[in-house]
Design a protein around this motif. Structure first.
Motif, PDB file in Angstrom:
ATOM      1  N   HIS A  26       0.836  -1.202   0.000  1.00 30.53           N
ATOM      2  CA  HIS A  26       0.000   0.000   0.000  1.00 30.53           C
ATOM      3  C   HIS A  26       0.875   1.258   0.000  1.00 30.53           C
ATOM      4  CE1 HIS A  26      -4.071   1.572   0.622  1.00 30.53           C
ATOM      5  NE2 HIS A  26      -3.466   2.584   1.195  1.00 30.53           N
ATOM      6  N   GLN A  27       0.504   2.254  -0.817  1.00 34.06           N
ATOM      7  CA  GLN A  27       1.231   3.525  -0.820  1.00 34.06           C
ATOM      8  C   GLN A  27       0.705   4.417   0.301  1.00 34.06           C
ATOM      9  OE1 GLN A  27       2.027   5.507  -4.539  1.00 34.06           O
ATOM     10  NE2 GLN A  27       1.631   3.621  -5.671  1.00 34.06           N
ATOM     11  N   VAL A  28       1.624   4.906   1.128  1.00 31.38           N
ATOM     12  CA  VAL A  28       1.295   5.696   2.305  1.00 31.38           C
ATOM     13  C   VAL A  28       2.027   7.032   2.213  1.00 31.38           C
ATOM     14  CG1 VAL A  28       1.551   5.766   4.822  1.00 31.38           C
ATOM     15  CG2 VAL A  28       0.941   3.633   3.695  1.00 31.38           C
ATOM     16  N   ASP A  43      -3.324   7.448   3.701  1.00 28.61           N
ATOM     17  CA  ASP A  43      -3.296   6.987   2.312  1.00 28.61           C
ATOM     18  C   ASP A  43      -2.606   8.017   1.423  1.00 28.61           C
ATOM     19  OD1 ASP A  43      -4.634   4.515   2.369  1.00 28.61           O
ATOM     20  OD2 ASP A  43      -6.594   5.465   2.232  1.00 28.61           O
ATOM     21  N   HIS A  44      -1.829   7.527   0.484  1.00 29.28           N
ATOM     22  CA  HIS A  44      -1.209   8.401  -0.514  1.00 29.28           C
ATOM     23  C   HIS A  44      -2.211   8.704  -1.642  1.00 29.28           C
ATOM     24  CE1 HIS A  44       1.929  10.344  -2.726  1.00 29.28           C
ATOM     25  NE2 HIS A  44       2.195   9.348  -3.540  1.00 29.28           N
ATOM     26  N   LEU A  45      -3.231   7.854  -1.777  1.00 26.76           N
ATOM     27  CA  LEU A  45      -4.231   8.003  -2.833  1.00 26.76           C
ATOM     28  C   LEU A  45      -5.268   9.059  -2.454  1.00 26.76           C
ATOM     29  CD1 LEU A  45      -5.271   6.776  -5.556  1.00 26.76           C
ATOM     30  CD2 LEU A  45      -6.801   5.395  -4.142  1.00 26.76           C
ATOM     31  N   ASN A  52      -2.212   9.132  -6.793  1.00 26.48           N
ATOM     32  CA  ASN A  52      -1.334   8.983  -5.631  1.00 26.48           C
ATOM     33  C   ASN A  52      -0.504  10.255  -5.472  1.00 26.48           C
ATOM     34  OD1 ASN A  52      -1.838   6.300  -4.551  1.00 26.48           O
ATOM     35  ND2 ASN A  52      -1.132   5.579  -6.537  1.00 26.48           N
ATOM     36  N   GLY A  82      -7.892  11.174   9.451  1.00 22.36           N
ATOM     37  CA  GLY A  82      -8.086  10.957   8.020  1.00 22.36           C
ATOM     38  C   GLY A  82      -9.366  11.553   7.473  1.00 22.36           C
ATOM     39  N   LEU A  92      -9.453   9.444   4.500  1.00 30.31           N
ATOM     40  CA  LEU A  92      -8.253   8.698   4.153  1.00 30.31           C
ATOM     41  C   LEU A  92      -8.027   7.645   5.220  1.00 30.31           C
ATOM     42  CD1 LEU A  92      -5.811  11.673   3.420  1.00 30.31           C
ATOM     43  CD2 LEU A  92      -6.937  10.221   1.722  1.00 30.31           C
ATOM     44  N   GLN A  93      -7.485   6.513   4.843  1.00 30.05           N
ATOM     45  CA  GLN A  93      -7.097   5.531   5.852  1.00 30.05           C
ATOM     46  C   GLN A  93      -5.909   6.095   6.626  1.00 30.05           C
ATOM     47  OE1 GLN A  93      -6.496   1.531   4.481  1.00 30.05           O
ATOM     48  NE2 GLN A  93      -5.511   0.902   6.385  1.00 30.05           N
ATOM     49  N   TRP A  95      -2.715   5.205   9.232  1.00 34.96           N
ATOM     50  CA  TRP A  95      -1.842   4.093   9.587  1.00 34.96           C
ATOM     51  C   TRP A  95      -1.132   4.403  10.908  1.00 34.96           C
ATOM     52  CZ3 TRP A  95      -1.795   0.037   6.114  1.00 34.96           C
ATOM     53  CH2 TRP A  95      -2.439   0.289   4.899  1.00 34.96           C
TER      54      TRP A  95
END
Length: 115
Positions: A26-28, A43-45, A52, A82, A92-93, A95
């Motif tokens: 996953h891109q963060v 999230d980077h998205l 992204n 987020g 956004l997710q 982390w």
């Protein structure tokens, strides 16, 4: 896979600037705010543009809440939760992060379902 993934050294993150990292698959987007050793990971998205780009967003605050604004359409997101401050139905997710021996680590979620 679950557990903590070492991403980079804390010193590699420029305060109030974003950096993208691949955590698991996953891109963060990582953000270290000024005068702190805490790192936010979201999230980077960008959920609005589906690009992204969140690590390129502008760090700021709104009403005392640390935010990142999407570089595409400028929606602001709370770095802690987020939550989009401009559209409550979007988020956004987030982390979990920690700094251990000078290294930034991001927690990988437990995989659900078949590998």
């Amino acid at each position: 896979m679950s557990g903590w993934q070492r991403v980079c050294t804390l010193d590699a993150l420029v305060p109030d600037r974003g950096a993208a990292a691949l955590v698991g698959d996953h891109q963060v987007a990582l953000f270290r705010l000024s005068d702190t050793e805490y790192v936010h990971a979201v999230d980077h998205l960008d959920p609005f543009s589906q690009a992204n780009v969140m690590a390129r967003g502008l760090v700021g605050s709104r009403g005392g809440v640390a935010t990142v604004a999407s570089p595409m359409h400028k929606q602001a997101f709370d770095l802690k939760t987020g939550q989009c401050l401009d559209d409550p139905e979007v988020s956004l997710q987030v982390w979990p992060t920690r700094v251990s021996d000078g290294w930034v680590e991001v927690e990988l979620p437990e995989r659900v379902g078949p590998p």
